[in-house]
Design an enzyme around this catalytic site. Structure first.
Site, mmCIF file in Angstrom:
data_model
loop_
_atom_site.group_PDB
_atom_site.id
_atom_site.type_symbol
_atom_site.label_atom_id
_atom_site.label_comp_id
_atom_site.label_asym_id
_atom_site.label_seq_id
_atom_site.Cartn_x
_atom_site.Cartn_y
_atom_site.Cartn_z
ATOM 1 N N LEU A 185 2.367 76.319 77.705
ATOM 2 C CA LEU A 185 3.019 75.304 76.872
ATOM 3 C C LEU A 185 4.537 75.322 77.007
ATOM 4 O O LEU A 185 5.201 74.357 76.647
ATOM 5 C CB LEU A 185 2.637 75.513 75.395
ATOM 6 C CG LEU A 185 1.156 75.349 75.050
ATOM 7 C CD1 LEU A 185 0.915 75.685 73.593
ATOM 8 C CD2 LEU A 185 0.683 73.939 75.360
ATOM 9 N N GLU B 134 8.049 77.992 78.776
ATOM 10 C CA GLU B 134 8.443 79.303 79.294
ATOM 11 C C GLU B 134 9.955 79.404 79.370
ATOM 12 O O GLU B 134 10.637 78.451 79.747
ATOM 13 C CB GLU B 134 7.835 79.522 80.677
ATOM 14 C CG GLU B 134 8.026 80.928 81.204
ATOM 15 C CD GLU B 134 7.112 81.236 82.378
ATOM 16 O OE1 GLU B 134 7.277 82.316 82.964
ATOM 17 O OE2 GLU B 134 6.240 80.396 82.689
ATOM 18 N N GLY B 135 10.468 80.563 78.984
ATOM 19 C CA GLY B 135 11.887 80.859 79.088
ATOM 20 C C GLY B 135 12.100 82.139 79.862
ATOM 21 O O GLY B 135 11.193 82.619 80.544
ATOM 22 N N TYR C 71 12.572 85.216 78.775
ATOM 23 C CA TYR C 71 11.892 86.425 78.294
ATOM 24 C C TYR C 71 10.764 86.110 77.307
ATOM 25 O O TYR C 71 10.227 87.021 76.668
ATOM 26 C CB TYR C 71 12.885 87.401 77.642
ATOM 27 C CG TYR C 71 13.680 86.830 76.485
ATOM 28 C CD1 TYR C 71 13.179 86.826 75.192
ATOM 29 C CD2 TYR C 71 14.951 86.310 76.691
ATOM 30 C CE1 TYR C 71 13.903 86.325 74.146
ATOM 31 C CE2 TYR C 71 15.699 85.807 75.654
ATOM 32 C CZ TYR C 71 15.170 85.814 74.382
ATOM 33 O OH TYR C 71 15.904 85.297 73.332
ATOM 34 N N LYS D 169 7.295 83.165 76.526
ATOM 35 C CA LYS D 169 6.509 81.992 76.929
ATOM 36 C C LYS D 169 5.489 81.699 75.846
ATOM 37 O O LYS D 169 5.172 82.564 75.009
ATOM 38 C CB LYS D 169 5.830 82.237 78.274
ATOM 39 C CG LYS D 169 4.981 83.502 78.346
ATOM 40 C CD LYS D 169 4.562 83.788 79.785
ATOM 41 C CE LYS D 169 3.896 85.158 79.894
ATOM 42 N NZ LYS D 169 3.560 85.497 81.293
ATOM 43 N N VAL D 170 4.996 80.471 75.861
ATOM 44 C CA VAL D 170 3.984 80.057 74.899
ATOM 45 C C VAL D 170 2.764 79.560 75.665
ATOM 46 O O VAL D 170 2.869 78.710 76.547
ATOM 47 C CB VAL D 170 4.508 78.956 73.954
ATOM 48 C CG1 VAL D 170 3.422 78.542 72.964
ATOM 49 C CG2 VAL D 170 5.740 79.432 73.205
ATOM 50 N N LYS E 176 2.645 83.023 71.386
ATOM 51 C CA LYS E 176 3.980 83.282 71.912
ATOM 52 C C LYS E 176 4.016 84.723 72.424
ATOM 53 O O LYS E 176 3.659 85.655 71.690
ATOM 54 C CB LYS E 176 5.057 83.068 70.844
ATOM 55 C CG LYS E 176 6.463 83.310 71.377
ATOM 56 C CD LYS E 176 7.534 82.659 70.521
ATOM 57 C CE LYS E 176 7.671 83.277 69.170
ATOM 58 N NZ LYS E 176 8.859 82.756 68.447
ATOM 59 N N ASP F 222 17.452 76.379 61.961
ATOM 60 C CA ASP F 222 17.280 75.666 63.240
ATOM 61 C C ASP F 222 16.330 74.490 63.041
ATOM 62 O O ASP F 222 15.435 74.251 63.852
ATOM 63 C CB ASP F 222 16.761 76.615 64.315
ATOM 64 C CG ASP F 222 16.895 76.021 65.721
ATOM 65 O OD1 ASP F 222 17.731 75.115 65.907
ATOM 66 O OD2 ASP F 222 16.166 76.455 66.623
#
Length: 362
Positions: free
Chosen positions: A18, A20-21, A23, A25-26, A41, A136
């Protein structure tokens, strides 16, 4: 052992990616116990920065474990493996996020916006009553369930409010969030009241709901700040918004933090209440200005249709153009997909600024 095998041992069949960064991801997954799909997550401690591991992640885990509200994404399970991976299993927003919903379908009718905004405001009241602030709030973090109800997500920047000896909430010095949704005091690098910051973001969200565009153009932070501090809010005439709706938005987008309403005042506003009148319609004239005085007026500009129709896109963060601009940065979120975005990181801690802020993202 890979993620799929780890999740399988816990009773989850891993599905699609769904988001990703660097460090985190989902992933989607099917829960054999719950008999429906969830979002997972996955955070890799080995790749995460120190400030995230020491401050933001523990706060998020603590807060997720205590929240239980029908308009907040449920957390079903949190576990960690010996190799330093944290798995947070949550409710899946099956209809995506509010930003994509509005980009696809356009602005909401006021009745639909009222329902969704009431759900969101109820979730914020629940949090604020627990002395939890989100910090946020944005359309990307509002997920939709199968019936298109609002589910507040992503508590990566959230925190428990601290109080001084007299019981007053202390000011926050960690500047975080998205520039397009950030209150003027945050953009200026001023220590801020965290609950009051959430209220400004609520005002931006409601504007987007009913107008289908951003209230301010954040491509020029300095200009945006000037307009915000003048308390100017331009509404597209084509939307034919009621005076009550414009009045509520105008009150929330109040640059004076001492005059910005609290969440209880928002929930009791006449527009939020489906039947209760609260303030009679006669008290608000056809221009949308309250007969009570300048507090609830706004400054429309000629041809405001064009000037207020800022393109609605996922907002990237901008560096505040203030005397503190070298010390504070509003960070972008690397996972912008339905699920939960993670990777909160600010370059100003509550102990002081960190050196060498990263380049501004445009």
């Amino acid at each position: 052992m890979d993620d799929a095998a780890i999740l399988k041992r816990r009773g989850y069949i891993m599905g699609i990616n769904l988001g990703e960064g660097s460090y985190a991801k989902v992933k989607s997954a099917y829960s054999e116990r719950l008999k429906f799909n969830v979002a997972v997550k996955i955070i890799d401690r080995k790749k995460a920065p120190a400030d995230f591991l020491e401050k933001f992640l523990p706060r998020e885990i603590e807060i997720l474990a205590m929240l239980n509200h029908h308009s907040i994404i449920k957390t079903y399970e949190i576990f960690e493996t010996s190799d330093g991976k944290v798995y947070i299993v949550m409710e899946l927003g099956v209809q995506g996020d509010l930003l994509e919903f509005i980009k696809t379908r356009g602005a909401l009718q006021e009745d639909d916006a009222r329902k969704k905004f009431h759900q969101l405001s109820s979730a914020i009241k629940y949090c604020h009553d627990l002395d939890v602030v989100h910090r946020d709030l944005k359309c990307e973090n509002l997920l939709l369930d199968k019936d298109f109800n609002i589910k507040l997500s992503d508590f990566g920047f959230s925190k428990r409010c601290l109080r001084d000896d007299s019981g007053r909430v202390t000011l926050s010095k960690t500047f975080c969030g998205s520039a397009a949704y950030a209150a003027p005091e945050v953009l200026q690098g001023i220590p801020y009241q965290p609950k009051v910051y959430d209220i400004w973001s609520l005002g931006v969200i409601l504007y987007i709901m009913v107008c289908g565009s951003m209230p301010y153009d954040d491509s020029n932070i300095k200009k945006m700040l000037r307009i915000q501090k003048e308390h100017r809010v331009n509404f597209p005439r084509s939307k034919h918004l009621t005076g009550e709706c414009k009045d509520l938005i105008y009150r929330m987008l109040q640059p004076d933090v001492n005059r910005r309403p609290q969440i209880d005042e928002i929930l009791s506003h006449c527009w939020v209440q489906p039947k209760a009148k609260g303030m009679s319609s006669a008290a608000i004239n056809k221009e949308g200005e309250s007969s009570q005085g300048t507090e609830t007026s706004w400054t429309p500009e000629p041809n405001s249709d064009k000037k207020s129709a800022t393109k609605l896109e996922p907002r990237k963060e901008a560096q505040p153009e203030t005397k503190a601009e070298e010390e504070t940065v509003l960070e972008s979120r690397q996972l912008e997909t339905p699920g939960v975005t993670s990777e909160p990181s600010t370059k100003e801690t509550e102990e002081g600024p960190l050196p060498q802020p990263p380049e501004t993202h445009t």
